[in-house]
Scaffold this motif. Sequence first.
Motif, mmCIF file in Angstrom:
data_model
loop_
_atom_site.group_PDB
_atom_site.id
_atom_site.type_symbol
_atom_site.label_atom_id
_atom_site.label_comp_id
_atom_site.label_asym_id
_atom_site.label_seq_id
_atom_site.Cartn_x
_atom_site.Cartn_y
_atom_site.Cartn_z
ATOM 1 N N LEU A 274 30.460 42.113 41.651
ATOM 2 C CA LEU A 274 31.255 43.283 41.301
ATOM 3 C C LEU A 274 32.736 42.987 41.528
ATOM 4 N N ASN A 275 33.067 42.354 42.650
ATOM 5 C CA ASN A 275 34.469 41.980 42.892
ATOM 6 C C ASN A 275 34.981 41.074 41.787
ATOM 7 N N THR A 276 34.173 40.110 41.389
ATOM 8 C CA THR A 276 34.576 39.169 40.334
ATOM 9 C C THR A 276 34.852 39.895 39.028
ATOM 10 N N VAL A 277 33.953 40.780 38.630
ATOM 11 C CA VAL A 277 34.124 41.475 37.356
ATOM 12 C C VAL A 277 35.283 42.468 37.416
ATOM 13 N N LEU A 278 35.528 43.079 38.564
ATOM 14 C CA LEU A 278 36.652 44.015 38.675
ATOM 15 C C LEU A 278 37.994 43.293 38.667
ATOM 16 N N ILE A 279 38.031 42.081 39.194
ATOM 17 C CA ILE A 279 39.258 41.285 39.112
ATOM 18 C C ILE A 279 39.499 40.890 37.657
ATOM 19 N N LYS A 280 38.431 40.537 36.960
ATOM 20 C CA LYS A 280 38.523 40.127 35.559
ATOM 21 C C LYS A 280 38.904 41.299 34.649
ATOM 22 N N HIS A 281 38.384 42.467 34.966
ATOM 23 C CA HIS A 281 38.595 43.629 34.092
ATOM 24 C C HIS A 281 38.712 44.909 34.942
ATOM 25 N N PRO A 282 39.855 45.094 35.616
ATOM 26 C CA PRO A 282 39.997 46.248 36.512
ATOM 27 C C PRO A 282 39.904 47.605 35.811
#
Length: 193
Positions: free
Chosen positions: A25-33
């Motif tokens: 989830l952290n990875t995807v939120l960094i990629k697409h906040p």
Amino acid sequence: MHRSISSMEENALFLLEVGFDSSNLNTVLIKHPSLLRYSRASMSRSIYFMQKLGMTQSELVLLISRLPQIFSMSLEKNLMAKFSYFLRTLGWTVHDLSSSPQVLSLSLKGRILRRHQFLVHKGVFDYFKDFKRRRWLLVTDIAFADSIAKCSLAEYQTFLSSVPDVNPPAADSKTKKKKKTSSTASSGGSKGT
């Protein structure tokens, strides 16, 4: 649109419910906040739709991780037609789409159907229906003409200019009748999207 901290937290919790763990989830939120700013109701509808098609929790997480902007696409005006095309016309699976979701970000009328029609015109489309041969969708027009369709870019562009309106190839007879009736009734000759 401004979102409150609590609504952003709700979106993060929703993604955890979908199947993300805190690390991915952290990875995807960094990629697409902007995932934190989407409408929760809209996200829920898209998830529900994909689950009804048979997408598993791990496939949903994979798809969202690889194409987080899927939630920015209209379910009714975009995703439903694309899923229908890939699943029904090409015979791909939801697993195929979750592992290579970038095809969902392509324009159905602007790229996918035009290239489909050109490959049919060239008599080679059946070969390219296979998911493993999806490259025909992903390359530039020059690469498509040269290495996929085995023709010049000019030939491909000439074909495109001769096909002004692209309709899905697997339209049923009710849809055809409806379009014929609406085009007969219209008075300015303007076409829908």
